[in-house]
Design an enzyme around this catalytic site. Structure first.
Site, PDB file in Angstrom:
ATOM      1  N   SER A  53      34.662  41.389  34.585  1.00 34.50           N
ATOM      2  CA  SER A  53      35.029  41.392  35.448  1.00 34.50           C
ATOM      3  C   SER A  53      36.032  41.035  36.528  1.00 34.50           C
ATOM      4  O   SER A  53      35.867  40.564  37.729  1.00 34.50           O
ATOM      5  CB  SER A  53      33.324  40.901  36.245  1.00 34.50           C
ATOM      6  OG  SER A  53      32.671  42.018  35.558  1.00 34.50           O
ATOM      7  N   LYS A  56      38.427  42.250  39.116  1.00 38.41           N
ATOM      8  CA  LYS A  56      36.952  42.207  40.879  1.00 38.41           C
ATOM      9  C   LYS A  56      37.940  41.307  42.033  1.00 38.41           C
ATOM     10  O   LYS A  56      37.565  41.903  42.929  1.00 38.41           O
ATOM     11  CB  LYS A  56      35.419  42.293  40.522  1.00 38.41           C
ATOM     12  CG  LYS A  56      34.448  43.250  39.648  1.00 38.41           C
ATOM     13  CD  LYS A  56      33.453  42.792  39.990  1.00 38.41           C
ATOM     14  CE  LYS A  56      32.007  44.294  39.313  1.00 38.41           C
ATOM     15  NZ  LYS A  56      32.002  43.551  38.039  1.00 38.41           N
ATOM     16  N   SER A 113      28.559  40.312  41.009  1.00 37.45           N
ATOM     17  CA  SER A 113      29.383  41.179  39.982  1.00 37.45           C
ATOM     18  C   SER A 113      29.494  42.795  40.100  1.00 37.45           C
ATOM     19  O   SER A 113      29.294  43.185  38.919  1.00 37.45           O
ATOM     20  CB  SER A 113      29.781  40.382  38.731  1.00 37.45           C
ATOM     21  OG  SER A 113      30.777  40.747  38.096  1.00 37.45           O
ATOM     22  N   LYS A 218      35.004  34.139  40.313  1.00 34.89           N
ATOM     23  CA  LYS A 218      34.793  34.942  39.996  1.00 34.89           C
ATOM     24  C   LYS A 218      34.688  34.961  38.314  1.00 34.89           C
ATOM     25  O   LYS A 218      35.512  34.761  37.966  1.00 34.89           O
ATOM     26  CB  LYS A 218      35.766  36.534  40.080  1.00 34.89           C
ATOM     27  CG  LYS A 218      34.493  37.370  39.777  1.00 34.89           C
ATOM     28  CD  LYS A 218      34.116  37.895  40.641  1.00 34.89           C
ATOM     29  CE  LYS A 218      32.732  39.195  39.621  1.00 34.89           C
ATOM     30  NZ  LYS A 218      32.489  38.926  39.191  1.00 34.89           N
TER      31      LYS A 218
END
Length: 371
Positions: A53, A56, A113, A218
């Site tokens: 993730s 992202k 997320s 993140k």
């Protein structure tokens, strides 16, 4: 305690070497000064690996750039397609036909997320996830990300063939993302809610709560990628981006990030020279002075050395017309231990035309009449 083995940290270009840093128990890592891009530590930083993730970060960057350009607005309502609603993994369980604002979806992506929100935002910006992914790869090329290939917007890799990125490239796109202050507002939130409080959000990045100075950014994990993070933190004017890839567990990932950030804050500091201006004598024009200016300058130096940076000005005492706006007339050179560590241009702040014969004649006549 983590089983670290001794290894020397690479020397920072342009500054003396500092304390050593042990190799980290992860497949790849990098520590970068967010302001200057200076790499303070790297470990296998250019191997292309599955990012989960952390993908992202680029999705968020393109959405924020669309907001900045006025293509979309934070209060625009985003409709949810069947494709977006079908995403598995981390999600906020969007329903087909549901609508949610751009800002709420951004929060869901940053904090929780949410894979479904990442796809919905991509479709809203570019019309389809495929078109958005093409834009992601194009933006990566623009940023000089040499070991990156995106296949989707969220990092799900159960069907991806070659969805990969290096730790260095993650740091590059993370630096670009945090140039949008709104993102740090979202990534610094520990708990929030959507749907009028009916659905809670908890930040997947535990460092936001437990690491002093952490501002984001993140996390990501899949069975193929292992546990990854791009962590940002700021202390005493020094902002760092720390990337950890393919750690075995979440706790090992967070411990690696903590150790690497601690190393950065313990061994480095930021030197800042603000932008400035001054007046120089101007010859051959109907005005007597020319304003010149220079941009601010940032440098990463070993801890305690910021006060040792010297500035050497290389510019004339006067300039002659004609001069255009933005013409370079000199430089500010920055030195540490007598060695150059950077320079910025000194440029004119406006135009200066050469004095015409008629104007010169009247100047001379006025002086004569005053005798």
């Amino acid at each position: 305690m983590l089983p670290f083995s001794a290894s020397a940290a690479p020397q920072v270009e342009g500054v003396p070497s500092v304390a050593t840093m042990e190799e980290l128990p992860c497949k790849a890592a990098i520590l970068m000064d967010a302001a200057t891009g200076t790499v303070l530590y790297e470990q296998n930083a250019d191997e292309a690996l599955p990012p989960a993730s952390v993908t992202k970060v680029m999705t968020l960057l393109l959405v924020m750039e669309a907001v900045e350009k006025g293509k979309i607005a934070l209060d625009d309502m985003v409709g949810v397609s069947a494709h977006a609603a079908s995403m598995g993994g981390s999600q906020v369980f969007l329903k087909e036909g549901e609508q949610m604002s751009v800002e709420e979806m951004l929060k869901c992506v940053v904090i929780a997320s949410a894979n479904d929100c990442a796809v919905a935002l991509a479709e809203f910006v570019a019309g389809s996830e495929e078109a958005f992914v093409a834009a992601m790869n194009a933006r990566a090329a623009e940023l000089g990300m040499k070991n990156t290939r995106f296949e989707n917007t969220n990092g799900l890799d159960d069907t991806a063939q070659n969805h990969v990125i290096s730790a260095r490239d993650i740091a590059i796109m993370s630096r670009e993302l945090i140039s949008h202050p709104k993102i740090l507002e979202y990534s610094g939130i520990w708990m929030d809610s959507i749907r009028d409080g009916a659905f809670g959000l908890t930040n997947t990045n535990r460092l936001v709560r437990f690491y002093p100075g952490c501002t984001g950014l993140k996390t990501g994990s899949t069975s193929r990628a292992g546990f990854c993070i791009s962590a940002t933190a700021t202390r005493d004017g020094l902002s760092l981006v720390c990337v950890i890839m393919a750690a075995e567990t979440r706790d090992v990932r967070n411990a690696c990030a903590t150790k690497l950030l601690d190393y950065g804050f313990a061994n480095f500091e930021s030197y800042r020279a603000p932008a400035g201006s001054m007046e120089l004598a101007l010859k051959g024009s109907d005005t007597d002075t020319m304003t010149v200016n220079w941009q601010d300058f940032a440098l990463t130096v070993p801890k305690g050395r910021a006060g040792d940076v010297e500035i050497k000005r290389e510019m004339p005492d006067s300039v002659c017309a004609p001069l255009g706006n933005g013409a370079q007339i000199g430089e500010m050179i920055f030195l540490l231990d007598g060695k150059e560590v950077g320079r910025v241009s000194v440029c004119t702040a406006h135009e200066a035309e050469r004095i015409g014969f008629g104007t010169l004649f009247w100047h001379l006549l006025s002086q004569f009449l005053l005798l």
